[in-house]
Design a protein around this motif. Structure first.
Motif, PDB file in Angstrom:
ATOM      1  N   ALA A  63       0.179  12.025   5.077  1.00 21.15           N
ATOM      2  CA  ALA A  63      -0.485  10.561   5.915  1.00 21.15           C
ATOM      3  C   ALA A  63      -0.984   9.843   4.806  1.00 21.15           C
ATOM      4  N   THR A  64      -1.420   8.375   5.020  1.00 22.88           N
ATOM      5  CA  THR A  64      -2.253   7.526   4.885  1.00 22.88           C
ATOM      6  C   THR A  64      -2.911   6.937   5.303  1.00 22.88           C
ATOM      7  N   VAL A  65      -3.915   6.599   4.947  1.00 22.82           N
ATOM      8  CA  VAL A  65      -5.161   6.521   5.485  1.00 22.82           C
ATOM      9  C   VAL A  65      -5.706   4.982   4.067  1.00 22.82           C
ATOM     10  N   VAL A  66      -5.998   4.579   5.999  1.00 20.05           N
ATOM     11  CA  VAL A  66      -6.619   2.536   4.782  1.00 20.05           C
ATOM     12  C   VAL A  66      -7.638   2.528   5.173  1.00 20.05           C
ATOM     13  N   PHE A  67      -8.847   2.154   4.949  1.00 23.04           N
ATOM     14  CA  PHE A  67     -10.283   2.270   4.811  1.00 23.04           C
ATOM     15  C   PHE A  67     -10.893   1.008   4.349  1.00 23.04           C
ATOM     16  N   SER A  68     -11.909   0.199   4.972  1.00 22.14           N
ATOM     17  CA  SER A  68     -12.315  -0.814   4.358  1.00 22.14           C
ATOM     18  C   SER A  68     -13.805  -0.340   4.124  1.00 22.14           C
ATOM     19  N   SER A  69     -14.602  -1.111   3.309  1.00 27.69           N
ATOM     20  CA  SER A  69     -15.694  -0.822   2.808  1.00 27.69           C
ATOM     21  C   SER A  69     -16.404  -1.419   2.151  1.00 27.69           C
ATOM     22  N   HIS A  70     -17.774  -1.345   1.799  1.00 27.60           N
ATOM     23  CA  HIS A  70     -18.283  -1.930   0.359  1.00 27.60           C
ATOM     24  C   HIS A  70     -19.319  -1.011   0.293  1.00 27.60           C
ATOM     25  N   VAL A  71     -18.963   0.358   0.132  1.00 30.02           N
ATOM     26  CA  VAL A  71     -20.009   1.198  -0.044  1.00 30.02           C
ATOM     27  C   VAL A  71     -19.222   1.797  -1.830  1.00 30.02           C
ATOM     28  N   MET A  72     -19.232   1.700  -3.043  1.00 24.62           N
ATOM     29  CA  MET A  72     -17.996   1.576  -3.705  1.00 24.62           C
ATOM     30  C   MET A  72     -18.203   3.070  -4.333  1.00 24.62           C
ATOM     31  N   GLU A  73     -20.050   4.051  -4.291  1.00 21.98           N
ATOM     32  CA  GLU A  73     -19.782   5.632  -4.559  1.00 21.98           C
ATOM     33  C   GLU A  73     -19.074   5.628  -2.979  1.00 21.98           C
ATOM     34  N   LEU A  74     -18.795   5.577  -2.140  1.00 26.33           N
ATOM     35  CA  LEU A  74     -18.115   6.434  -0.919  1.00 26.33           C
ATOM     36  C   LEU A  74     -17.037   5.612  -1.439  1.00 26.33           C
ATOM     37  N   VAL A  75     -16.122   4.864  -2.080  1.00 24.70           N
ATOM     38  CA  VAL A  75     -14.711   4.430  -2.254  1.00 24.70           C
ATOM     39  C   VAL A  75     -14.411   5.502  -3.336  1.00 24.70           C
ATOM     40  N   GLN A 124     -18.238   0.789  -8.865  1.00 29.85           N
ATOM     41  CA  GLN A 124     -18.718  -0.042  -9.037  1.00 29.85           C
ATOM     42  C   GLN A 124     -19.486  -1.364 -10.343  1.00 29.85           C
ATOM     43  N   GLU A 125     -18.917  -0.289 -11.397  1.00 27.08           N
ATOM     44  CA  GLU A 125     -19.129  -2.465 -12.065  1.00 27.08           C
ATOM     45  C   GLU A 125     -17.419  -2.885 -12.235  1.00 27.08           C
ATOM     46  N   ALA A 126     -16.888  -2.370 -12.194  1.00 29.65           N
ATOM     47  CA  ALA A 126     -15.881  -3.199 -12.277  1.00 29.65           C
ATOM     48  C   ALA A 126     -15.773  -4.078 -11.035  1.00 29.65           C
ATOM     49  N   PHE A 127     -16.054  -3.692  -9.511  1.00 28.24           N
ATOM     50  CA  PHE A 127     -16.088  -4.161  -9.107  1.00 28.24           C
ATOM     51  C   PHE A 127     -17.073  -6.404  -8.792  1.00 28.24           C
ATOM     52  N   LEU A 128     -18.025  -5.232  -9.196  1.00 27.29           N
ATOM     53  CA  LEU A 128     -19.108  -6.252  -9.702  1.00 27.29           C
ATOM     54  C   LEU A 128     -18.498  -7.561 -10.888  1.00 27.29           C
ATOM     55  N   GLU A 129     -18.185  -7.319 -11.667  1.00 31.93           N
ATOM     56  CA  GLU A 129     -17.269  -8.295 -12.779  1.00 31.93           C
ATOM     57  C   GLU A 129     -15.780  -8.534 -12.154  1.00 31.93           C
ATOM     58  N   LEU A 186       0.466  -0.905  -0.100  1.00 34.27           N
ATOM     59  CA  LEU A 186      -0.098  -0.364   0.162  1.00 34.27           C
ATOM     60  C   LEU A 186       0.999   1.038   0.227  1.00 34.27           C
ATOM     61  N   PRO A 187       0.617   1.576  -1.237  1.00 37.81           N
ATOM     62  CA  PRO A 187       1.975   3.677  -1.009  1.00 37.81           C
ATOM     63  C   PRO A 187       1.448   4.087  -0.201  1.00 37.81           C
ATOM     64  N   ALA A 188       2.237   5.311   0.317  1.00 32.05           N
ATOM     65  CA  ALA A 188       2.510   6.120   1.785  1.00 32.05           C
ATOM     66  C   ALA A 188       1.898   7.359   0.843  1.00 32.05           C
ATOM     67  N   GLY A 189       1.592   7.747   2.255  1.00 36.52           N
ATOM     68  CA  GLY A 189       0.769   9.336   1.735  1.00 36.52           C
ATOM     69  C   GLY A 189      -0.490   9.192   0.350  1.00 36.52           C
ATOM     70  N   LYS A 190      -1.034   8.373   0.701  1.00 39.74           N
ATOM     71  CA  LYS A 190      -2.878   7.853  -0.081  1.00 39.74           C
ATOM     72  C   LYS A 190      -3.939   7.890   0.994  1.00 39.74           C
ATOM     73  N   PHE A 191      -4.892   8.185  -0.101  1.00 40.80           N
ATOM     74  CA  PHE A 191      -6.358   7.363   0.386  1.00 40.80           C
ATOM     75  C   PHE A 191      -6.950   6.340   0.012  1.00 40.80           C
ATOM     76  N   ILE A 192      -6.292   5.224   0.764  1.00 38.27           N
ATOM     77  CA  ILE A 192      -6.664   4.341   0.351  1.00 38.27           C
ATOM     78  C   ILE A 192      -7.407   2.935   0.280  1.00 38.27           C
ATOM     79  N   GLY A 193      -8.412   2.612  -0.179  1.00 38.04           N
ATOM     80  CA  GLY A 193      -9.791   2.118  -0.104  1.00 38.04           C
ATOM     81  C   GLY A 193      -9.736   0.785  -0.714  1.00 38.04           C
ATOM     82  N   LEU A 194      -9.910  -0.154   1.041  1.00 41.84           N
ATOM     83  CA  LEU A 194      -9.784  -1.560   0.506  1.00 41.84           C
ATOM     84  C   LEU A 194     -11.784  -3.041   0.478  1.00 41.84           C
ATOM     85  N   VAL A 195     -11.810  -2.971  -0.853  1.00 42.33           N
ATOM     86  CA  VAL A 195     -13.336  -2.635  -0.774  1.00 42.33           C
ATOM     87  C   VAL A 195     -13.646  -4.606  -1.197  1.00 42.33           C
ATOM     88  N   GLY A 196     -14.821  -4.518  -0.995  1.00 41.13           N
ATOM     89  CA  GLY A 196     -15.187  -5.932  -1.238  1.00 41.13           C
ATOM     90  C   GLY A 196     -16.470  -6.518  -0.852  1.00 41.13           C
TER      91      GLY A 196
END
Length: 256
Positions: free
Chosen positions: A186-198, A230-235, A27-37
């Protein structure tokens, strides 16, 4: 690319159930990172192992170049965590909770008080700072938990579903604070299943399903030619062609 987090060969099983199946990820530093699933993908288990809350069966986890399990003190000094199912000292007031958290981190009392006042003000909790946490709403609890995670100014902030059950006003407040935090490098890593938010927040994404990483990279790289994340995630998770109503022709139109 400087890595904030490096994971190699990470596995976790619960009995016969494989929760995380040998993932490799940087995970790259200094980014807003989404861990989605989707639910049950292994996001919470992965974040728990990365932050030292759950010991992996095998694999390496490094945060800022420090091994999470060989050098836990150095890692915990550099991270802030807002876990799922947040448990707080509920018989303390919001102000007392931050005071306790800051002193536990070894910060001088005057500095703790100054930072606590600023965080309470920015997160719209100043009016409730002397109220017991047990009486806080869900949104207030998320915000005071975020304040406690930010108090020592960590290099990497881990958030597990930080917007779950949060009203729009509180969500916007949390969002503003996180955007300001990442703007400082700084770096933020957050999990979510809401693709619009990510899609609206993140500039780097990792997609997880069935305990494995299906794709990772910048938002544009993961989205590819799809019209939306959202479409990419579903695929990617194998749900793109699913018809949820094909076997429910009896549903609707009243009981019969």
């Amino acid at each position: 690319m400087t890595s904030a987090v490096r994971v190699e060969g990470l596995w976790k099983r619960f009995g016969q159930q494989i929760a995380v199946a040998g993932i490799d990820l940087e995970l790259p530093a200094g980014k807003f990172i989404g861990l989605v699933g989707p639910n049950g993908a292994g996001k919470t288990t992965t974040l728990s192992m990365v932050t030292g809350l759950l010991r992996p069966d095998q694999g390496i986890v490094e945060v800022g170049g420090h091994d999470v399990w060989r050098d836990p003190v150095a890692v915990k000094a550099r991270i802030g965590v807002l876990p799922e199912g947040l448990r707080l000292f509920e018989r303390l007031s919001g102000r007392e909770l931050l005071g306790y958290s800051g002193r536990l981190r070894g910060l001088p009392g005057a500095e703790v008080d100054k930072r606590a006042s600023q965080l309470l003000d920015v997160l719209d909790l100043a009016g409730a700072q002397h109220k017991l946490v047990v009486d806080y709403s869900t949104g207030m609890r998320k915000k005071i938990g975020l304040a406690a995670a930010l108090l020592h100014n960590p290099e990497v902030l881990f958030l597990d579903e930080p917007f779950e059950g949060v009203d729009p006003v509180s969500a916007q407040t949390i969002r503003r604070v996180l955007e300001r935090y990442t703007a400082s490098g700084a770096t933020v890593v957050f999990s979510s299943h809401v693709m619009e938010l990510v899609e609206s927040l993140c500039d780097w994404v990792a997609v997880m399903a069935a305990g494995r990483i299906r794709a990772h990279g910048t938002l544009a790289e993961v989205r590819g030619d799809a019209p939306s994340l959202q479409e990419a995630f579903l695929e990617l998770v194998g749900a793109g062609g699913r018809d949820a109503g094909s076997d429910l022709d009896w549903l609707g139109g009243g009981a019969r």
